[in-house]
Design a protein around this motif. Structure first.
Motif, PDB file in Angstrom:
ATOM      1  N   LEU A 114       0.826  -1.208   0.000  1.00  0.00           N
ATOM      2  CA  LEU A 114       0.000   0.000   0.000  1.00  0.00           C
ATOM      3  C   LEU A 114       0.860   1.257   0.000  1.00  0.00           C
ATOM      4  N   CYS A 115       1.842   1.278   0.888  1.00  0.00           N
ATOM      5  CA  CYS A 115       2.706   2.455   0.984  1.00  0.00           C
ATOM      6  C   CYS A 115       3.542   2.630  -0.274  1.00  0.00           C
ATOM      7  N   ARG A 116       4.017   1.518  -0.827  1.00  0.00           N
ATOM      8  CA  ARG A 116       4.832   1.604  -2.038  1.00  0.00           C
ATOM      9  C   ARG A 116       4.031   2.184  -3.202  1.00  0.00           C
ATOM     10  N   LEU A 117       2.818   1.645  -3.387  1.00  0.00           N
ATOM     11  CA  LEU A 117       1.976   2.130  -4.482  1.00  0.00           C
ATOM     12  C   LEU A 117       1.634   3.601  -4.282  1.00  0.00           C
ATOM     13  N   THR A 118       1.285   3.927  -3.036  1.00  0.00           N
ATOM     14  CA  THR A 118       0.918   5.310  -2.740  1.00  0.00           C
ATOM     15  C   THR A 118       2.094   6.239  -3.030  1.00  0.00           C
ATOM     16  N   ALA A 119       3.288   5.837  -2.581  1.00  0.00           N
ATOM     17  CA  ALA A 119       4.473   6.677  -2.785  1.00  0.00           C
ATOM     18  C   ALA A 119       4.815   6.791  -4.266  1.00  0.00           C
ATOM     19  N   LEU A 120       4.615   5.692  -4.993  1.00  0.00           N
ATOM     20  CA  LEU A 120       4.941   5.710  -6.427  1.00  0.00           C
ATOM     21  C   LEU A 120       4.027   6.675  -7.183  1.00  0.00           C
ATOM     22  N   TYR A 121       2.729   6.548  -6.968  1.00  0.00           N
ATOM     23  CA  TYR A 121       1.794   7.439  -7.661  1.00  0.00           C
ATOM     24  C   TYR A 121       2.012   8.884  -7.223  1.00  0.00           C
ATOM     25  N   ASP A 122       2.339   9.042  -5.952  1.00  0.00           N
ATOM     26  CA  ASP A 122       2.517  10.382  -5.410  1.00  0.00           C
ATOM     27  C   ASP A 122       3.704  11.081  -6.078  1.00  0.00           C
ATOM     28  N   ALA A 123       4.844  10.391  -6.101  1.00  0.00           N
ATOM     29  CA  ALA A 123       6.043  10.998  -6.697  1.00  0.00           C
ATOM     30  C   ALA A 123       5.863  11.167  -8.200  1.00  0.00           C
ATOM     31  N   ALA A 124       5.188  10.198  -8.837  1.00  0.00           N
ATOM     32  CA  ALA A 124       4.999  10.277 -10.290  1.00  0.00           C
ATOM     33  C   ALA A 124       4.147  11.485 -10.663  1.00  0.00           C
ATOM     34  N   TYR A 125       3.196  11.837  -9.793  1.00  0.00           N
ATOM     35  CA  TYR A 125       2.358  13.004 -10.086  1.00  0.00           C
ATOM     36  C   TYR A 125       3.225  14.248 -10.269  1.00  0.00           C
ATOM     37  N   PHE A 126       4.220  14.402  -9.400  1.00  0.00           N
ATOM     38  CA  PHE A 126       5.086  15.582  -9.482  1.00  0.00           C
ATOM     39  C   PHE A 126       6.123  15.427 -10.587  1.00  0.00           C
ATOM     40  N   ALA A 127       6.652  14.206 -10.731  1.00  0.00           N
ATOM     41  CA  ALA A 127       7.658  13.981 -11.778  1.00  0.00           C
ATOM     42  C   ALA A 127       7.056  14.261 -13.153  1.00  0.00           C
ATOM     43  N   LEU A 128       5.766  13.999 -13.319  1.00  0.00           N
ATOM     44  CA  LEU A 128       5.125  14.184 -14.623  1.00  0.00           C
ATOM     45  C   LEU A 128       4.437  15.543 -14.743  1.00  0.00           C
ATOM     46  N   ALA A 129       4.659  16.421 -13.779  1.00  0.00           N
ATOM     47  CA  ALA A 129       4.057  17.754 -13.848  1.00  0.00           C
ATOM     48  C   ALA A 129       4.620  18.499 -15.061  1.00  0.00           C
ATOM     49  N   PRO A 130       3.828  19.412 -15.627  1.00  0.00           N
ATOM     50  CA  PRO A 130       4.336  20.187 -16.766  1.00  0.00           C
ATOM     51  C   PRO A 130       5.651  20.853 -16.382  1.00  0.00           C
ATOM     52  N   SER A 131       6.622  20.790 -17.269  1.00  0.00           N
ATOM     53  CA  SER A 131       7.929  21.333 -16.913  1.00  0.00           C
ATOM     54  C   SER A 131       8.398  22.307 -17.981  1.00  0.00           C
ATOM     55  N   SER A 132       9.312  23.154 -17.590  1.00  0.00           N
ATOM     56  CA  SER A 132       9.809  24.147 -18.532  1.00  0.00           C
ATOM     57  C   SER A 132      11.113  23.691 -19.172  1.00  0.00           C
ATOM     58  N   THR A 133      11.647  22.580 -18.688  1.00  0.00           N
ATOM     59  CA  THR A 133      12.897  22.078 -19.268  1.00  0.00           C
ATOM     60  C   THR A 133      12.652  20.683 -19.815  1.00  0.00           C
ATOM     61  N   PRO A 134      13.414  20.299 -20.848  1.00  0.00           N
ATOM     62  CA  PRO A 134      13.226  18.952 -21.381  1.00  0.00           C
ATOM     63  C   PRO A 134      13.736  17.894 -20.418  1.00  0.00           C
ATOM     64  N   GLY A 135      13.136  16.729 -20.455  1.00  0.00           N
ATOM     65  CA  GLY A 135      13.593  15.630 -19.605  1.00  0.00           C
ATOM     66  C   GLY A 135      14.852  14.987 -20.174  1.00  0.00           C
ATOM     67  N   ARG A 136      15.573  14.305 -19.322  1.00  0.00           N
ATOM     68  CA  ARG A 136      16.764  13.570 -19.772  1.00  0.00           C
ATOM     69  C   ARG A 136      16.587  12.110 -19.395  1.00  0.00           C
ATOM     70  N   PHE A 137      17.058  11.237 -20.264  1.00  0.00           N
ATOM     71  CA  PHE A 137      16.965   9.812 -19.932  1.00  0.00           C
ATOM     72  C   PHE A 137      18.362   9.206 -19.892  1.00  0.00           C
ATOM     73  N   ARG A 138      18.634   8.538 -18.802  1.00  0.00           N
ATOM     74  CA  ARG A 138      19.922   7.853 -18.667  1.00  0.00           C
ATOM     75  C   ARG A 138      19.647   6.358 -18.762  1.00  0.00           C
ATOM     76  N   TYR A 139      20.144   5.745 -19.835  1.00  0.00           N
ATOM     77  CA  TYR A 139      19.915   4.316 -19.978  1.00  0.00           C
ATOM     78  C   TYR A 139      20.686   3.574 -18.902  1.00  0.00           C
ATOM     79  N   GLY A 140      20.058   2.568 -18.333  1.00  0.00           N
ATOM     80  CA  GLY A 140      20.692   1.804 -17.267  1.00  0.00           C
ATOM     81  C   GLY A 140      20.845   0.356 -17.677  1.00  0.00           C
ATOM     82  N   THR A 141      21.270  -0.430 -16.745  1.00  0.00           N
ATOM     83  CA  THR A 141      21.501  -1.841 -17.032  1.00  0.00           C
ATOM     84  C   THR A 141      20.382  -2.678 -16.417  1.00  0.00           C
TER      85      THR A 141
END
Lengths: 290, 152
Positions: A114-141
């Motif tokens: 429950l806490c994990r899902l709640t925290a994930l959706y919560d942080a994702a809401y802000f991470a996906l907020a409209p932004s003024s700068t382009p996002g960067r993606f770092r490919y991982g392993t």
């Protein structure tokens, strides 16, 4: 009489929202949609947070605006802060630490999920907020990705589900009170004559505001109360709508503005000979002559 | 120690169960769902269940607040926070409401609030066919499941 034949102007483009939804692209982040389609693994860093992807699905989200899993778990003593730190030191990452606590009988599996899902959706809401700068993606392993999901969790999360929920949450806040200022600004209590009685959680928000003279934003309050930040935003917007909370007015020292900014219109001569205006005038004259 | 899905699957084993979901009643998000969705749309069903749960949890007629008495009346916001002092931090408590039952012509809905030690606002939503469903049994079992979900 001569009839002037002109081609009709093209129709303005309209983005088909239904089609966008079918593709799972709600217009939140085209880059994220592309990463999901190519089943990318790595970290997408955006202005207000980051999303960790494994195989094109979201396994973790982080945002400075949202209290993380550990705050939700430790703030109300669900897990002792010392026990959590120890588990974190032993395992090296939050996800494994959570499972260690479940295995050790410190925490119910459902509570962690429950806490994990709640925290994930919560942080994702802000991470996906409209932004003024382009996002960067770092490919991982793949190895990094393995540290993410566990079989007992509702993760990984499809990108489309997260985007849809984020849009729904934006809409929810907008319908409560359309002014988003209170989401980020320092807040203060407003004293209205007869505000509607606040709910218990809203009273908790008001109590934090009353106690502290320090600057308090929604994020600070969420952290203080050990609550998801989005849930706090909901309460604050409701309080703002009721007139019980308002953004703190800026310090008066900031208000005086530089007076010697030249008026941009002053440079334009009064008898304008802009080619477009000339064209429009000729067009008007021609139409009147018909 | 069950996770969310195990808990919902257990609820689906109750006689007459048509669908079950775990709903966050602040955001209206279904954190898990199994079986049919009432009305055919899982997201819409979660939002509507959340709205109902929120009303029951926040209306003073249904959920009187134990800390309300001294502050009460039309006294307004002023003084309340100062008077309560530090108590304000413990107010993230759960509503006194345990469950909500809606009986339809052909089905029952039971919303069971899940009490957690962390600050959350979730409830279990069980949809039962009226002909086969046993409301009393469902109510007792849901209460047990809600407890086991978060308290092991």
């Amino acid at each position: 009489m001569t009839a002037v034949q002109t081609t009709p102007p093209p129709r303005l483009p309209v983005r088909s929202k239904a089609a966008a939804r079918d593709r799972g692209w709600g217009g939140v982040s085209p880059m994220l949609t592309r990463l999901a389609a190519e089943r990318a693994t790595g970290v997408l860093v955006r202005e207000r947070g980051s999303l960790h992807l494994a195989g094109g699905r979201v396994v973790h989200a982080d945002s400075p605006s949202a209290p993380g899993l550990e705050v939700l778990l430790t703030a109300h003593g669900t897990v002792d802060a010392g026990v959590w730190r120890q588990a974190l030191a032993e395992t090296g990452d939050r996800h494994r630490a959570g499972h260690l606590l479940v295995d050790g009988g410190h925490l119910a599996a459902g509570a962690l999920e429950l806490c994990r899902l709640t925290a994930l959706y919560d942080a994702a809401y802000f991470a996906l907020a409209p932004s003024s700068t382009p996002g960067r993606f770092r490919y991982g392993t793949e190895a990094e990705a393995d540290a993410g999901p566990g079989p007992a969790c509702g993760c990984p999360m499809p990108v489309a589900a997260l985007e849809r929920e984020t849009l729904r949450r934006r809409d929810l806040l907008h319908r409560i009170w359309p002014d988003p200022t209170t989401d980020e600004a320092p807040l203060t209590r407003a004293h209205r004559a007869a505000p509607p009685p606040p709910t218990s959680r809203q009273r908790a928000v008001l109590a934090v505001l009353a106690e502290s003279a320090a600057v308090r934003t929604a994020t600070d309050i969420a952290r203080e109360l050990g609550r998801p930040a989005f849930h706090t935003l909901v309460d604050i917007r409701r309080l703002a709508a009721a007139g019980a909370v308002r953004p703190r007015p800026p310090a008066p020292a900031e208000t005086p503005e530089a007076p010697d900014v030249p008026d941009p219109l002053a440079a334009i001569p009064t008898d304008v000979t802009d080619p477009h205006i000339t064209l429009l005038k000729r067009l008007r004259d021609a139409l009147e002559a018909l | 120690m069950p996770g969310i899905d195990e808990c919902l699957l257990e609820a689906m084993r109750l006689p007459g169960a048509r669908g079950a979901a775990l709903v966050d009643w602040t955001s209206g998000l279904a954190l898990g769902a199994v079986g049919e969705a009432p009305g055919g749309d899982q997201e819409a069903a979660a939002v509507e269940a959340a709205e109902l749960a929120r009303l029951a949890a926040e209306q003073h007629a249904f959920a009187p607040d134990p800390g309300e008495e001294e502050g009460g009346g039309g006294g307004g916001g002023r003084g309340r926070g100062e008077g309560e002092g530090d108590a304000g931090h413990d107010v993230g408590d759960d509503p006194p409401v345990e469950d909500l039952i809606i009986s339809n012509r052909d089905s029952y809905h039971v919303l069971r609030f899940v009490r957690t030690s962390f600050d959350s606002s979730v409830c279990l939503h069980l949809w039962l066919a009226r002909a086969e469903g046993n409301l009393a049994l469902a109510r007792i079992r849901l209460g047990e499941m809600a407890g086991r979900l978060v308290l092991e």
